[in-house]
Enzyme design. Structure first.
Site, PDB file in Angstrom:
ATOM      1  CG  ASN A 103      -6.501   0.026   0.132  1.00 31.99           C
ATOM      2  OD1 ASN A 103      -5.422   0.032  -0.470  1.00 31.99           O
ATOM      3  ND2 ASN A 103      -6.598  -0.331   1.401  1.00 31.99           N
ATOM      4  CG  HIS A 126      -1.825  -1.183   1.297  1.00 29.71           C
ATOM      5  ND1 HIS A 126      -3.080  -1.199   0.735  1.00 29.71           N
ATOM      6  CD2 HIS A 126      -1.647  -2.412   1.851  1.00 29.71           C
ATOM      7  CE1 HIS A 126      -3.650  -2.380   0.941  1.00 29.71           C
ATOM      8  NE2 HIS A 126      -2.802  -3.133   1.622  1.00 29.71           N
ATOM      9  CG  ASP A 181      -1.290  -6.359   3.988  1.00 28.53           C
ATOM     10  OD1 ASP A 181      -1.586  -5.356   3.320  1.00 28.53           O
ATOM     11  OD2 ASP A 181      -2.060  -6.863   4.828  1.00 28.53           O
TER      12      ASP A 181
END
Length: 437
Positions: free
Chosen positions: A98, A66, A311
């Protein structure tokens, strides 16, 4: 335009390729490996990197990170995240959708790709959203994103499960026609309402709402069957339970095209970390029990779990320094991933260094079809490489990490291996543990 990195001749002297055999020299020119052998001479003007027996591996590929840009540049940017990735030995990362706005259109995915190329430290591949706004109701325009400049290869609503089985089936059918991959955040949302910790004795004792293993495993099983019927591929994000490992074995035995990743934190940390109520340990899926860790490690060693993915999830201080149940889930992971894999898998004898190359470079590149990453260390191959000092003891200091955020659960932990040098297509992006500006 990308940064003006020099890309002249480079001689890596005295590296142990895949940690095997006697040290060899590796000559790199024009972004490719040109020669491998003992006692190679350095061309005039070449940069010489003294490896002194360090382990030479293909550059790592992270299928799950991310980078928060666009929208939350206060926690991470493509530039800061790329620095963290390069320091961790990565030459390619996949940036999840996201963001704010969500990467559910070609405008956003092409922006992410372009910005990654401008920074030039790693290849930043955009991940497109499966559904519009990550809402799980309407498929995003996957074909448009796949054909854009960013050439989106993977789609995921990560952070949210594509919970509607009809929507998921349609996404899988569509992905098969496009030749792209659907990556599922496996979480049945009706089983995790209000949940913040693994459902077990620790959560019960601490008064934290429990998150059952079945929330993950039921979606893994469902999506395996949907992929079978659609003739498509599905990838499971951040596998966290022993049951998921068993389901992966079953699905593979049925000939289903399913792959899975495990995070470094799920290989190392268990739910006893929650005793302090420190929200730095809140993550989705939650830290599980030691029996799950053991199963995940063995699954990774056996190839049932295909690869390691970080992650990497930066968060602002106010989103972590609060009540545990109110905190945002997620941890930093890019700079510490190799060290954790070395400790949990290499030091334990579950993997050798060639195995590390498999789970951190080769297999993830194969899963998404990157033709220039995860390649063998051989003459004529792209020089996407990382040097690892297997005996470099270091202590993590969260404020010193490249990420803007500091939410590392590994702060103050000491590890016994570290990336020292990274090369992207023959350009030195990191040397001696420092980003090459």
């Amino acid at each position: 335009m990308s940064r003006g990195f020099a890309r002249g001749d480079i001689l890596i002297r005295g590296a142990r390729i895949y940690g095997e055999g006697e040290p060899q020299d590796v000559l790199i020119s024009d972004g490719e490996i040109r020669a491998i052998g003992a006692g190679l001479g350095a061309p005039e003007g070449a940069e010489v990197i003294e490896a002194a027996g360090q382990v030479l591996l293909p550059g790592f590929v992270d299928l799950h990170t991310h980078l928060r840009e666009p929208g939350r540049e206060d926690t991470e940017t493509i530039e800061s995240g790329s620095s963290a990735a390069a320091l961790g030995g990565y030459t390619a990362v996949f940036a999840m959708a996201n963001t704010s706005p969500v990467a559910d259109s070609v405008v956003i995915t092409d922006h992410v790709w372009r910005r990654g190329q401008e920074v030039g430290l790693v290849d930043v591949h955009p991940v497109g959203a499966v559904t519009v706004g990550l809402e799980g109701k309407q498929l995003a325009e996957m074909a448009t994103m796949a054909s854009g400049i960013g050439k989106v290869k993977m789609f995921s609503d990560d952070g949210h499960c594509v919970y509607d089985p009809l929507i998921m089936r349609r996404a899988l059918e569509y992905s098969s026609a496009l030749g792209v991959l659907i990556a599922q955040h496996a979480e049945e949302p009706r089983l995790t309402v209000g949940a913040v910790a693994h459902e077990g004795p620790t959560a019960a004792r601490l008064g934290l709402a429990g998150w059952p293993r079945a929330a993950e495993e039921s979606i893994v099983a469902r999506d395996a069957l949907l992929a079978r019927d659609a003739g498509a591929r599905v990838h499971i994000c951040h596998a966290s339970t022993a049951g998921t490992v068993e389901l992966m074995k079953w699905a593979r035995g049925q000939g289903i095209s399913i792959t899975a990743e495990v995070t470094p934190h799920h290989l190392l940390l268990d739910d006893s970390r929650l005793e302090t109520y420190d929200a730095v340990n809140r993550v989705n899926p939650p830290l599980r029990e030691p029996s799950d860790i053991a199963a995940l490690r063995q699954g990774l060693a056996d190839g049932v779990i295909d690869c390691v993915a970080t992650d990497h999830a930066p968060h602002a201080e106010q989103d972590k320094c609060c009540e545990f149940s109110a905190a945002r889930p997620g941890m930093l992971g890019l700079e510490t991933a190799l060290a954790i894999v070395a400790q949990t898998m290499v030091a334990t004898g579950l993997l050798d260094w060639r195995g590390v190359a498999r789970v951190m470079s080769e297999r993830p590149a194969e899963i998404v079809g990157l033709s220039d990453q995860g390649r063998p260390i051989a003459v004529g191959e792209p020089a996407n490489l990382t040097l690892v000092d297997p005996d470099r003891e270091w202590t993590v200091r969260a404020p010193e990490l490249a990420s803007i955020a500091q939410n590392s659960p590994f702060d103050a932990m000491t590890f016994g291996a570290r990336v020292t040098t990274t090369l992207l297509r023959g350009r030195v992006t990191v040397r001696d543990g420092k980003v090459r500006a």
